[in-house]
Design a protein around this motif. Structure first.
Motif, PDB file in Angstrom:
ATOM      1  N   UNK A 127       0.859  -1.182   0.000  1.00  0.00           N
ATOM      2  CA  UNK A 127       0.000   0.000   0.000  1.00  0.00           C
ATOM      3  C   UNK A 127       0.894   1.231   0.000  1.00  0.00           C
ATOM      4  N   UNK A 128       1.208   1.755  -1.185  1.00  0.00           N
ATOM      5  CA  UNK A 128       2.120   2.882  -1.295  1.00  0.00           C
ATOM      6  C   UNK A 128       1.407   4.195  -0.985  1.00  0.00           C
ATOM      7  N   UNK A 129       2.017   4.987  -0.097  1.00  0.00           N
ATOM      8  CA  UNK A 129       1.529   6.327   0.214  1.00  0.00           C
ATOM      9  C   UNK A 129       2.729   7.255   0.319  1.00  0.00           C
ATOM     10  N   UNK A 130       2.502   8.550   0.191  1.00  0.00           N
ATOM     11  CA  UNK A 130       3.592   9.516   0.294  1.00  0.00           C
ATOM     12  C   UNK A 130       3.917   9.753   1.769  1.00  0.00           C
ATOM     13  N   UNK A 131       5.067  10.365   2.014  1.00  0.00           N
ATOM     14  CA  UNK A 131       5.458  10.659   3.388  1.00  0.00           C
ATOM     15  C   UNK A 131       4.483  11.636   4.041  1.00  0.00           C
ATOM     16  N   UNK A 132       4.013  12.616   3.279  1.00  0.00           N
ATOM     17  CA  UNK A 132       3.051  13.557   3.839  1.00  0.00           C
ATOM     18  C   UNK A 132       1.716  12.882   4.141  1.00  0.00           C
ATOM     19  N   UNK A 133       1.320  11.937   3.317  1.00  0.00           N
ATOM     20  CA  UNK A 133       0.097  11.192   3.598  1.00  0.00           C
ATOM     21  C   UNK A 133       0.263  10.348   4.863  1.00  0.00           C
ATOM     22  N   UNK A 134       1.440   9.797   5.036  1.00  0.00           N
ATOM     23  CA  UNK A 134       1.732   9.022   6.238  1.00  0.00           C
ATOM     24  C   UNK A 134       1.665   9.918   7.473  1.00  0.00           C
ATOM     25  N   UNK A 135       2.220  11.115   7.352  1.00  0.00           N
ATOM     26  CA  UNK A 135       2.185  12.059   8.472  1.00  0.00           C
ATOM     27  C   UNK A 135       0.745  12.436   8.823  1.00  0.00           C
ATOM     28  N   UNK A 136      -0.059  12.769   7.798  1.00  0.00           N
ATOM     29  CA  UNK A 136      -1.443  13.172   8.050  1.00  0.00           C
ATOM     30  C   UNK A 136      -2.272  12.052   8.657  1.00  0.00           C
ATOM     31  N   UNK A 137      -1.935  10.824   8.324  1.00  0.00           N
ATOM     32  CA  UNK A 137      -2.730   9.691   8.780  1.00  0.00           C
ATOM     33  C   UNK A 137      -2.394   9.278  10.212  1.00  0.00           C
TER      34      UNK A 137
ATOM     35  N   UNK B 190      18.180   7.628   8.714  1.00  0.00           N
ATOM     36  CA  UNK B 190      18.873   8.397   7.670  1.00  0.00           C
ATOM     37  C   UNK B 190      17.966   9.529   7.189  1.00  0.00           C
ATOM     38  N   UNK B 191      18.494  10.752   7.173  1.00  0.00           N
ATOM     39  CA  UNK B 191      17.714  11.906   6.738  1.00  0.00           C
ATOM     40  C   UNK B 191      17.257  11.707   5.297  1.00  0.00           C
ATOM     41  N   UNK B 192      15.973  11.963   5.054  1.00  0.00           N
ATOM     42  CA  UNK B 192      15.389  11.779   3.728  1.00  0.00           C
ATOM     43  C   UNK B 192      15.190  13.137   3.086  1.00  0.00           C
ATOM     44  N   UNK B 193      16.119  13.509   2.221  1.00  0.00           N
ATOM     45  CA  UNK B 193      16.099  14.811   1.559  1.00  0.00           C
ATOM     46  C   UNK B 193      15.370  14.669   0.222  1.00  0.00           C
ATOM     47  N   UNK B 194      14.034  14.565   0.289  1.00  0.00           N
ATOM     48  CA  UNK B 194      13.242  14.338  -0.915  1.00  0.00           C
ATOM     49  C   UNK B 194      11.978  15.179  -0.833  1.00  0.00           C
ATOM     50  N   UNK B 195      11.181  15.115  -1.891  1.00  0.00           N
ATOM     51  CA  UNK B 195       9.880  15.780  -1.912  1.00  0.00           C
ATOM     52  C   UNK B 195       8.889  14.893  -1.161  1.00  0.00           C
ATOM     53  N   UNK B 196       8.405  15.373  -0.016  1.00  0.00           N
ATOM     54  CA  UNK B 196       7.516  14.562   0.810  1.00  0.00           C
ATOM     55  C   UNK B 196       6.154  14.332   0.154  1.00  0.00           C
ATOM     56  N   UNK B 197       5.825  15.110  -0.853  1.00  0.00           N
ATOM     57  CA  UNK B 197       4.542  14.943  -1.539  1.00  0.00           C
ATOM     58  C   UNK B 197       4.597  13.869  -2.628  1.00  0.00           C
ATOM     59  N   UNK B 198       5.797  13.464  -3.022  1.00  0.00           N
ATOM     60  CA  UNK B 198       5.920  12.486  -4.102  1.00  0.00           C
ATOM     61  C   UNK B 198       6.663  11.221  -3.686  1.00  0.00           C
ATOM     62  N   UNK B 199       7.454  11.305  -2.612  1.00  0.00           N
ATOM     63  CA  UNK B 199       8.224  10.131  -2.191  1.00  0.00           C
ATOM     64  C   UNK B 199       7.277   9.090  -1.611  1.00  0.00           C
TER      65      UNK B 199
END
Length: 219
Positions: free
Chosen positions: A133-143, A159-168
């Motif tokens: 069940x793939x979700x973005x990091x921001x979706x994970x945060x909101x949930x 490990x620090x994740x330097x990515x776009x939280x809306x697409x990762x």
């Protein structure tokens, strides 16, 4: 009496000789007699660790996290199929390798799928019964996290994740635990949540304690 005198004389001679040869310890420093008041490092070479320990000036290292912009024409993406379904390449970064039954790689620079050009195709077959069940990091945060409108710094397995939280993308079922620590520095005007996501990688679970953040609370 004479034998006793000779014995004592021999003992004193040995003791005096050994004192000249032995190293002297003074105020926590070990020196050789021939070094007089010089540091022992003038005689015995220091190891790299000892040199670093004695150095009084810290090293300052800057790292450039800015990634170079890549011309889309310079590199075509790889097409990934999970159980014959085309998925985003980003989703493959956090796929549990233990879920994979087998895979096949086809390297062709002229591959066209849905009017898009690819440099190759990777077919991945998952083990029977595995669900993703793939979700973005921001979706994970909101949930899962409490909403406090603070900026978030994501870490995955420490490990620090330097990515776009809306697409990762990350597999929700692959998430083991989420640790959240609110970091505040009023003087510097800083306030943010550090969110450390632990995945269900075997090595991560075995070394779970190494990924704890001081003062974290679990959600």
């Amino acid at each position: 009496m004479k034998k006793v005198f000779v014995f004592l004389f021999c003992m004193l001679s040995i003791y005096s000789y050994s004192q000249q040869k032995a190293e002297k310890v003074s105020q926590g420093k070990i020196t050789h007699p021939q070094a007089k008041n010089k540091d022992i490092s003038t005689i015995v070479p220091l190891s790299k660790v000892e040199q670093i320990m004695r150095d009084t000036i810290p090293q300052v290292i800057y790292t450039n996290k800015e990634q170079k912009k890549v011309n889309p024409n310079d590199r075509k993406p790889i097409a990934f199929f999970l159980n014959s379904e085309l998925v985003d390449e980003i989703a493959m970064r956090e796929l549990n390798p233990e879920y994979i039954e087998n895979f096949n790689i086809t390297r062709r620079t002229d591959t066209v799928i849905n009017n898009a050009n690819y440099d190759g195709v990777v077919h991945i077959a998952l083990k029977e019964g595995v669900k993703l069940n793939f979700i973005t990091l921001n979706q994970l945060r909101d949930k899962y996290l409490r909403k406090d409108n603070l900026p978030v710094l994501f870490l995955i397995d420490g490990i620090i994740t330097d990515v776009d939280y809306d697409t990762y993308l990350i597999d929700e079922f692959f998430v083991y635990k989420i640790f959240v620590e609110k970091m505040t520095n009023e003087k510097e005007g800083l306030s943010l949540n550090i969110v450390n996501i632990l995945t269900k990688k075997r090595e991560t679970i075995e070394k779970e304690n190494e990924f704890w953040i001081r003062g974290v609370s679990t959600f």
